[in-house]
Design an enzyme around this catalytic site. Structure first.
Site, PDB file in Angstrom:
ATOM      1  N   CYS A  93       0.838  -1.201   0.000  1.00  0.00           N
ATOM      2  CA  CYS A  93       0.000   0.000   0.000  1.00  0.00           C
ATOM      3  C   CYS A  93       0.877   1.256   0.000  1.00  0.00           C
ATOM      4  CB  CYS A  93      -0.976  -0.067   1.173  1.00  0.00           C
ATOM      5  SG  CYS A  93      -2.383   1.034   0.982  1.00  0.00           S
TER       6      CYS A  93
ATOM      7  N   HIS B 244      -3.393  -5.851   0.945  1.00  0.00           N
ATOM      8  CA  HIS B 244      -2.762  -6.086   2.250  1.00  0.00           C
ATOM      9  C   HIS B 244      -2.705  -7.572   2.595  1.00  0.00           C
ATOM     10  CE1 HIS B 244      -2.563  -1.882   3.785  1.00  0.00           C
ATOM     11  NE2 HIS B 244      -3.517  -1.709   2.905  1.00  0.00           N
TER      12      HIS B 244
ATOM     13  N   GLU C 182      -1.042  -8.872   4.964  1.00  0.00           N
ATOM     14  CA  GLU C 182      -1.000  -9.040   6.428  1.00  0.00           C
ATOM     15  C   GLU C 182      -2.400  -9.076   7.029  1.00  0.00           C
ATOM     16  OE1 GLU C 182      -0.584  -6.255   4.898  1.00  0.00           O
ATOM     17  OE2 GLU C 182      -1.076  -4.493   6.118  1.00  0.00           O
TER      18      GLU C 182
END
Lengths: 217, 107
Positions: A86, A194, A196
């Site tokens: 990002c 993302h 994560e």
């Protein structure tokens, strides 16, 4: 072996990343302050998402000149794995480690939703755990994720297999549905989605685990 | 234009008093998206202008203006410094062009 997460003023996915790496996957993790000058014994670097320096001037423009990123340049040149997510992807393009630029979403909206991606790992070290044309779902959360680059660069990237992640349904107007790009050597990866946030089945999926594990593979 | 030292030499080794011989310049930098780059904010603003009743508006592209002042030995040196700043920081060459105007500020 440990992963370093660079923390800028305005980073807001640094702790999510640490939780995914250390809390979920048991990988040793350290936070690195952007004003530090050396990476010491770090084996992989993550530039997390957020709004570094308040997105002043352009997203990632000021972070790209932070003292620690001189060390990240050298680390990447030596073949060390670098992952930008990002805002981290925006920083990688601003500092010249990846080609192109990320601009305002086509419809001007900040978009926050799960996105299906198609993986074409090529020589990207961090994506070797996924098969060719594998489909994964990572959340996106950005207002400036529309990838653009000059047409000749695009041809070059496609020929060299560096367009490693594409959206199944383009949310933001990126050329060729690009969601992530790696460098020619395969050790630097930038992506808007993302991974994560896709590491714990409790959060709806764990497609991101393979990518994060590859940081210390 | 190079400022001369009182003794007629062009340089000054003593940084402590160097500033006495610098000229101050004012620069205005205009950063604009390249024509090939989509400007969704400009498009949205153009559409709003139409709703306001403004007629005949063909294009509207949003850029940034940066004003700065700096001290330098000469106009050439000032120009070089601003060029470096634009190329490396103020504009992203992938998506933006820049232009500048520069003039000496008289005391």
């Amino acid at each position: 072996m440990s992963v370093g997460i660079v923390v800028f003023p305005g980073s807001n996915c640094d702790r999510d990343m640490a939780w995914a790496l250390e809390g979920v996957l048991g990988m040793p993790t350290r936070f690195l302050w952007h004003e530090d000058t050396g990476l010491e014994d770090i084996d992989a670097v993550v530039l997390p998402g957020g709004f570094s320096y308040g997105d002043y001037l352009r997203c990632g423009a000021l972070a790209g000149h932070a003292p620690l990123l001189h060390a990240v340049h050298a680390f990447a040149a030596d073949g060390g794995p670098v992952l930008g997510i990002c805002n981290g992807f925006q920083i990688l393009t601003e500092m010249g480690l990846l080609p192109g630029a990320l601009t305002r979403n086509r419809d001007l909206h900040f978009i926050c939703e799960p996105c299906e991606l198609i993986v074409q790992p090529g020589s990207c070290r961090l994506l070797q755990g996924y098969g060719e044309d594998a489909k994964v779902t990572f959340p996106i959360a950005h207002g400036e994720g529309c990838y653009q680059c000059p047409p000749e660069t695009l041809v070059d990237l496609e020929q060299k297999g560096q367009l490693v992640l594409r959206y199944s349904r383009n949310p933001n107007g990126s050329v060729l549905d690009i969601a992530g790009v790696c460098n020619e050597q395969g050790n630097v990866l930038g992506l808007m989605p993302h991974p994560e946030r896709a590491c714990d089945p409790l959060l709806g999926g764990d497609d991101g685990q393979s990518l994060l594990k590859a940081l210390l593979a | 234009m190079h400022r001369k030292m009182p003794d007629g030499s062009s340089g000054c080794q003593d940084r402590g008093i160097r500033h006495l011989f610098l000229a101050r310049f004012h620069a205005r930098v205009q950063v604009q998206l390249r024509p090939s780059v989509l400007d969704p904010a400009g498009e949205a603003t153009r559409a709003a202008a139409g709703r306001l009743g403004v007629e005949g508006l063909q294009t509207l592209r949003i850029g940034k203006a940066v004003e700065l002042s700096l001290d330098a030995d000469s106009e050439d040196q000032a120009r070089q410094q601003v060029q470096l700043l634009c190329d490396r920081l103020l504009a992203n060459p992938v998506t933006e062009n820049w232009t500048m105007s520069l003039e000496e500020q008289k005391a």
